[in-house]
Write a protein that holds these residues in place. Structure first.
Motif, short mmCIF file in Angstrom:
data_model
loop_
_atom_site.label_atom_id
_atom_site.label_comp_id
_atom_site.label_asym_id
_atom_site.label_seq_id
_atom_site.Cartn_x
_atom_site.Cartn_y
_atom_site.Cartn_z
N LEU A 159 -43.39 7.60 21.68
CA LEU A 159 -42.06 8.11 21.33
C LEU A 159 -41.14 6.98 20.89
O LEU A 159 -40.44 7.08 19.87
CB LEU A 159 -41.47 8.86 22.52
N ASP A 160 -41.11 5.90 21.65
CA ASP A 160 -40.26 4.75 21.31
C ASP A 160 -40.63 4.16 19.96
O ASP A 160 -39.76 3.76 19.17
CB ASP A 160 -40.36 3.68 22.40
N ALA A 161 -41.95 4.10 19.69
CA ALA A 161 -42.40 3.55 18.41
C ALA A 161 -41.97 4.44 17.25
O ALA A 161 -41.58 3.96 16.18
CB ALA A 161 -43.92 3.39 18.41
N MET A 162 -42.01 5.76 17.45
CA MET A 162 -41.56 6.68 16.41
C MET A 162 -40.04 6.59 16.21
O MET A 162 -39.55 6.67 15.08
CB MET A 162 -41.96 8.12 16.77
N ALA A 163 -39.32 6.38 17.29
CA ALA A 163 -37.87 6.23 17.17
C ALA A 163 -37.51 4.97 16.38
O ALA A 163 -36.63 4.98 15.52
CB ALA A 163 -37.24 6.18 18.56
N GLN A 164 -38.23 3.89 16.66
CA GLN A 164 -37.95 2.62 15.97
C GLN A 164 -38.39 2.68 14.51
O GLN A 164 -37.68 2.18 13.63
CB GLN A 164 -38.68 1.49 16.68
N ALA A 165 -39.55 3.29 14.25
CA ALA A 165 -40.08 3.28 12.88
C ALA A 165 -39.45 4.33 11.98
O ALA A 165 -39.21 4.08 10.80
CB ALA A 165 -41.60 3.50 12.93
N PHE A 166 -39.15 5.51 12.57
CA PHE A 166 -38.73 6.64 11.74
C PHE A 166 -37.37 7.22 12.11
O PHE A 166 -36.88 8.12 11.43
CB PHE A 166 -39.77 7.76 11.82
N GLY A 167 -36.77 6.72 13.19
CA GLY A 167 -35.51 7.28 13.64
C GLY A 167 -35.66 8.57 14.41
O GLY A 167 -34.71 9.37 14.51
N THR A 168 -36.83 8.80 14.98
CA THR A 168 -37.09 10.03 15.74
C THR A 168 -36.12 10.15 16.91
O THR A 168 -35.93 9.20 17.67
CB THR A 168 -38.54 10.03 16.25
N GLU A 169 -35.56 11.34 17.07
CA GLU A 169 -34.70 11.64 18.21
C GLU A 169 -35.52 12.39 19.26
O GLU A 169 -36.09 13.45 18.95
CB GLU A 169 -33.51 12.48 17.77
N PRO A 170 -35.59 11.89 20.49
CA PRO A 170 -36.44 12.52 21.51
C PRO A 170 -36.17 14.01 21.70
O PRO A 170 -37.11 14.80 21.85
CB PRO A 170 -36.10 11.73 22.78
N GLY A 171 -34.91 14.40 21.67
CA GLY A 171 -34.57 15.79 21.92
C GLY A 171 -35.04 16.75 20.86
O GLY A 171 -35.08 17.97 21.09
N LYS A 172 -35.42 16.23 19.69
CA LYS A 172 -35.87 17.09 18.60
C LYS A 172 -37.38 17.00 18.37
O LYS A 172 -37.91 17.66 17.47
CB LYS A 172 -35.12 16.74 17.32
N LEU A 173 -38.06 16.20 19.18
CA LEU A 173 -39.49 16.00 19.02
C LEU A 173 -40.28 17.17 19.62
O LEU A 173 -39.93 17.68 20.69
CB LEU A 173 -39.90 14.70 19.72
N LEU A 174 -41.33 17.58 18.93
CA LEU A 174 -42.26 18.59 19.45
C LEU A 174 -43.49 17.89 19.98
O LEU A 174 -44.02 16.96 19.35
CB LEU A 174 -42.66 19.56 18.34
N ASN A 223 -47.66 13.26 32.28
CA ASN A 223 -47.24 13.01 30.90
C ASN A 223 -46.03 13.84 30.53
O ASN A 223 -45.11 13.35 29.86
CB ASN A 223 -48.41 13.27 29.95
N ARG A 224 -45.99 15.08 30.98
CA ARG A 224 -44.83 15.93 30.68
C ARG A 224 -43.57 15.36 31.32
O ARG A 224 -42.52 15.26 30.66
CB ARG A 224 -45.08 17.35 31.18
N LEU A 225 -43.64 14.97 32.57
CA LEU A 225 -42.46 14.49 33.28
C LEU A 225 -41.92 13.18 32.68
O LEU A 225 -40.71 13.00 32.58
CB LEU A 225 -42.78 14.32 34.76
N GLN A 226 -42.82 12.27 32.29
CA GLN A 226 -42.34 11.01 31.72
C GLN A 226 -41.68 11.24 30.37
O GLN A 226 -40.71 10.57 30.01
CB GLN A 226 -43.46 9.97 31.62
N LEU A 227 -42.18 12.22 29.60
CA LEU A 227 -41.57 12.51 28.30
C LEU A 227 -40.23 13.22 28.47
O LEU A 227 -39.28 12.94 27.73
CB LEU A 227 -42.53 13.36 27.47
N GLU A 228 -40.13 14.11 29.45
CA GLU A 228 -38.84 14.74 29.73
C GLU A 228 -37.83 13.70 30.18
O GLU A 228 -36.66 13.74 29.78
CB GLU A 228 -39.02 15.82 30.79
N GLU A 229 -38.28 12.76 31.00
CA GLU A 229 -37.40 11.68 31.46
C GLU A 229 -36.90 10.84 30.29
O GLU A 229 -35.77 10.33 30.31
CB GLU A 229 -38.17 10.80 32.45
N ALA A 230 -37.73 10.73 29.24
CA ALA A 230 -37.36 9.95 28.05
C ALA A 230 -36.50 10.74 27.08
O ALA A 230 -36.09 10.20 26.04
CB ALA A 230 -38.61 9.46 27.34
N GLY A 231 -36.24 12.02 27.38
CA GLY A 231 -35.33 12.80 26.56
C GLY A 231 -35.93 13.92 25.76
O GLY A 231 -35.22 14.62 25.02
N VAL A 232 -37.25 14.14 25.87
CA VAL A 232 -37.87 15.27 25.16
C VAL A 232 -37.46 16.56 25.87
O VAL A 232 -37.52 16.67 27.10
CB VAL A 232 -39.41 15.14 25.14
#
Length: 273
Positions: A159-174, A223-232
């Motif tokens: 997720l962090d790599a996608m945010a840095q490379a593409f501007g991905t916002e965690p809350g909008k990621l599927l 995996n679900r909990l760590q991604l939710e913690e990161a803002g997904v």
């Protein structure tokens, strides 16, 4: 939202997440039926690194990729090492690891890309496939999360790599959490359990359980909990809830098959228009 197994053709089956948009991307998770490999890799082994005849593996890849209307020779695939390295795939990476293991991206367990028409392919046999789709930025990601990668937070690193490379916002990621070993089948030793406690001090009790004198780990929850913690957003995460060990007649399972078996593949590609 749901995860379904679809019959493609000639006894080929593919897992699919309904919340992923089919207009911009293609994805599929292979089963073990409909391939050319013999025992112990029968039948649709997608891994070039497990001792199977590479000619048969390439035939398996061609069958599955063709059924998804993709080309096996276009695939980009890594040499997975249960680590947490993330590689950004460009058009120049097309074909790396497609036809031979030596050319695969070295020592990498997650791929991200916004390149059109370059299929990402990772292999699994109990470890967790994590699939990421950013519909706004036109980007995808694919990660291999065994217990080591899960503890190392490879999902969040992707997720962090996608945010840095593409501007991905965690809350909008599927996100899709694919078929893998489930908590009922994944018993672990105390040394591994302690690593989960150290990695997830706030919610390890939601990951670890005790059953018949053994400690079990829920990789799906971790995996679900760590991604939710990161803002997904929780509603954007779909879990297949398919245990590869319980369903090893449909999926390859390292544990259920005694350590010598084939590999299923998770495949993702952004469509070319």
């Amino acid at each position: 939202m749901s995860f379904v197994l679809e019959h493609l053709q000639n006894n080929l089956w593919s897992g699919k997440f309904s919340h992923f948009p089919s207009d911009i991307m293609v994805h599929g998770i292979s089963g073990r039926l409909g391939g050319a490999s013999g025992k112990p890799y029968a039948a649709l082994n997608m891994g070039l690194h497990v001792g199977d005849d590479p000619v048969k593996v390439l035939e398996n890849r061609r069958r599955f990729l063709n059924a998804l209307e993709l080309k096996a020779e276009d695939v980009c695939s890594p040499q997975q090492v249960h680590g947490v390295s993330v590689h950004r795939v460009t058009v120049g990476d097309r074909g790396k690891g497609a036809l031979d293991y030596a050319s695969a991206i070295p020592e990498t367990d997650a791929l991200i890309t916004n390149a059109l028409g370059v299929p990402l392919l990772l292999c699994f046999a109990d470890c967790v496939p994590l699939l990421f789709v950013d519909t706004e930025k036109g980007a995808i990601g694919l990660a291999h999360a065994g217990w080591k990668g899960t503890v190392g937070r490879i999902g969040v690193k992707t997720l962090d790599a996608m945010a840095q490379a593409f501007g991905t916002e965690p809350g909008k990621l599927l996100v899709g959490i694919g078929p893998s070993i489930g908590p009922e089948c994944f018993d672990i030793g105390e040394d591994v359990a302690e690593k989960f406690r150290e990695a997830f001090p706030e919610y390890h009790e939601k990951i670890l359980s005790h059953q018949e004198g053994k400690t079990h780990a829920d990789l799906w929850a971790a995996n679900r909990l760590q991604l939710e913690e990161a803002g997904v957003a929780p509603e954007n995460i779909e879990c297949a809830d398919k245990c590869t060990s319980c369903s090893h007649k449909w999926f390859f399972s390292y544990r259920a098959d005694g350590g010598e078996t084939g590999r299923l593949a998770a495949v993702m590609a952004l469509k070319k228009y």
